[in-house]
Write an enzyme that holds these catalytic residues in place. Structure first.
Site, short mmCIF file in Angstrom:
data_model
loop_
_atom_site.label_atom_id
_atom_site.label_comp_id
_atom_site.label_asym_id
_atom_site.label_seq_id
_atom_site.Cartn_x
_atom_site.Cartn_y
_atom_site.Cartn_z
CB CYS A 274 -0.92 -0.02 1.23
SG CYS A 274 -1.91 1.47 1.37
CB CYS B 78 -0.58 2.45 4.07
SG CYS B 78 -2.08 1.84 3.34
CG ASP B 79 3.23 1.04 4.35
OD1 ASP B 79 2.74 1.46 5.41
OD2 ASP B 79 3.06 -0.11 3.93
#
Ligand code: NAP
Length: 306
Positions: A134, A137-138
């Site tokens: 992701c 997200c990261d």
């Protein structure tokens, strides 16, 4: 009590189904595993192809859909479904991990799909330590660093474009020379100064030092030549695996595990419908997931009245 409908999953398909079920005045409940709505949409940084919104974040779209469903009186319950059976009286019995059992005349499977794994050394061990599924997200963990995105579809290109704004350099590594991704995304990536394409290339091993990713071994599928790229992060975007295990006992799935449906979202089991990414279909997008939710409810309303 016996519900008219249990909706399992609350991504765009489940939320649209809830809106349509509420408007059809069905007795229904939405069961959501994570206790949050939106599914994969929540992991999408920016959406530019949902009609009516030139640009909206995944979080905002998921929130708007959830609020719409709630405003019509939809009931959301946080629980993980363990099993689903169809009884002689044609009702579905849905058992949850919290011990609750729901009985319903109809069910819509809106359980979506999960990230596929490459299955190469280092992938599992380094998940969360430089291996990610992701980008939104990261990505922030890789500011000004070098990363690779594996895959040639829309997700890989969206991830690469997102990461190119944060990272010093982004490699797109794809096993063929043709991309599945939309031409517009490929053009944008080609124009980005810090994105480099490695086509006809597959990753073979993710390497680490002191528990963090430091390099990626790759192989050219034509020449067989092997090389290594120094980098800090590997983002894997090679498609999705449907979350259909619960339903594969009671209805037919194809060889990839997608629930086989007709165009009205009905499965081979009367009263069981599937909507969104978990079902067989040509185009997996938010707009088609939302459409499925509406179509499934419309179809099952006819089923219930019969
Ligand atoms: P996808 O379209 O299935 O693409 C997966 C990519 O990964 C393909 O290029 C595939 O290569 C490659 N791949 C698969 N297995 C591999 C392996 N073992 N090793 C190396 N490469 C591998 O998946 P996706 O990009 O996640 O998209 C899924 C669906 O969501 C699509 O319908 C897409 O259009 C949609 N989507 C839409 C949007 C949007 O509209 N904004 C955003 C994201 C996704 P091959 O090409 O060689 O098969």
């Amino acid at each position: 009590m016996t519900y008219d409908l249990v909706i399992i999953g609350s991504g765009p398909a489940g939320l649209a189904a809830a809106i349509y079920a509420a408007r059809a005045e069905l007795q229904f409940v939405v069961l959501e595993k994570a206790g949050v709505s939106g599914g994969q949409v929540l992991l999408t940084y920016e959406i530019n192809n949902y009609p009516g919104f030139k640009n909206i974040s995944g979080f905002d779209l998921a929130t708007a859909l959830r609020e719409h469903a709630e405003s019509l009186g939809s009931n959301f319950v946080s629980c993980e479904v363990n099993s689903i059976t169809r009884e002689r009286d044609k009702t579905y019995h849905i058992s949850c991990d919290n011990g609750t059992e729901y009985v319903s005349k109809a069910v819509i499977a809106c359980t979506g799909a999960d990230h596929k794994r490459l299955g190469i050394p280092g992938e599992e061990e380094l998940a969360g330590a430089g291996v990610s599924y992701c980008a939104t997200c990261d990505g922030a963990f890789f500011k000004k660093k070098t990363v690779a995105v594996i895959g040639g579809g829309d997700t890989a290109f969206e991830d690469a474009l997102y990461l190119s704004r944060l990272c010093e350099k982004v490699y797109i590594i794809h096993r063929r020379s043709l991309f599945r991704a939309a031409g517009s995304l490929v053009s944008l990536a080609r124009r980005a100064q810090n994105i480099e394409f490695l086509t006809d290339t597959v990753p073979t091993e993710i390497c680490e030092t002191d528990g963090s990713v430091t390099s990626l071994k790759v192989k050219n599928v034509n020449s067989g030549a092997e090389s290594s790229i120094d980098l800090s992060g590997v983002f894997i975007a090679i498609g999705m695996r449907p979350n259909s295990e619960l339903f594969s006992q009671i209805t037919e799935c194809n060889k990839e595990g997608f629930i086989i449906t007709s165009s009205d979202c009905s499965t081979q089991m009367p009263g069981l419908y599937a909507a969104g990414d978990v079902r067989t279909k040509d185009l997996r997008q938010i707009v088609t997931a939302v459409a499925d939710g509406a179509v499934a409810v419309s179809s099952l309303v006819k089923y219930l009245s019969d």
